[in-house]
Design a protein around this motif. Sequence first.
Motif, PDB file in Angstrom:
ATOM      1  N   VAL A  11     -31.958  -0.769 -14.697  1.00 49.74           N
ATOM      2  CA  VAL A  11     -32.735  -1.955 -14.369  1.00 49.74           C
ATOM      3  C   VAL A  11     -33.380  -1.658 -13.021  1.00 49.74           C
ATOM      4  N   TYR A  12     -34.613  -2.099 -12.831  1.00 48.97           N
ATOM      5  CA  TYR A  12     -35.301  -1.767 -11.584  1.00 48.97           C
ATOM      6  C   TYR A  12     -36.187  -2.912 -11.133  1.00 48.97           C
ATOM      7  N   ILE A  13     -36.503  -2.896  -9.843  1.00 45.89           N
ATOM      8  CA  ILE A  13     -37.450  -3.864  -9.278  1.00 45.89           C
ATOM      9  C   ILE A  13     -38.557  -3.087  -8.569  1.00 45.89           C
ATOM     10  N   VAL A  24     -39.418  -7.077 -12.415  1.00 51.01           N
ATOM     11  CA  VAL A  24     -38.108  -6.588 -12.866  1.00 51.01           C
ATOM     12  C   VAL A  24     -38.291  -5.975 -14.244  1.00 51.01           C
ATOM     13  N   GLU A  70     -30.908  -7.174 -16.772  1.00 57.60           N
ATOM     14  CA  GLU A  70     -32.316  -7.495 -16.531  1.00 57.60           C
ATOM     15  C   GLU A  70     -32.558  -8.987 -16.752  1.00 57.60           C
ATOM     16  N   ILE A  73     -31.103 -10.993 -13.871  1.00 62.11           N
ATOM     17  CA  ILE A  73     -31.927 -10.908 -12.656  1.00 62.11           C
ATOM     18  C   ILE A  73     -33.210 -11.715 -12.823  1.00 62.11           C
ATOM     19  N   LYS A  74     -33.875 -11.576 -13.971  1.00 59.61           N
ATOM     20  CA  LYS A  74     -35.121 -12.313 -14.205  1.00 59.61           C
ATOM     21  C   LYS A  74     -34.885 -13.817 -14.178  1.00 59.61           C
ATOM     22  N   LYS A  81     -33.385 -12.162  -5.916  1.00 61.69           N
ATOM     23  CA  LYS A  81     -33.981 -10.830  -6.094  1.00 61.69           C
ATOM     24  C   LYS A  81     -34.169 -10.149  -4.737  1.00 61.69           C
TER      25      LYS A  81
END
Length: 101
Positions: A11-13, A24, A70, A73-74, A81
């Motif tokens: 998972v990345y931002i 995200v 993900e 987080i979203k 975040k």
Amino acid sequence: MDQNRQFQPAVYIMANHKNGTLYVGVTSDLPRRIWEHREGHVEGFTRRYGCKRLVWFELHATMEHAIAREKQIKGGSRAKKIALIEALNPEWRDLFFELNP
């Protein structure tokens, strides 16, 4: 691309600058996916808003775990975040160059 490459769910931002627009995402090949964002090969949000800086990522054992994270987080606030990013990357450095290819 290396045909023998091991895939690692992540998972990345992405961000366009410090405290800027955030994106995200989830992928099984983080270096390739971030390169695609940076080069503008991914149509949509990241290209439209110039989100080319990898500011946070988290590796997972399975794609199912990565997708669940993900969504978590979203579903969280922008403040959550930003707290994730600043806990590990307070300067909002571009972490792309620190990935192991």
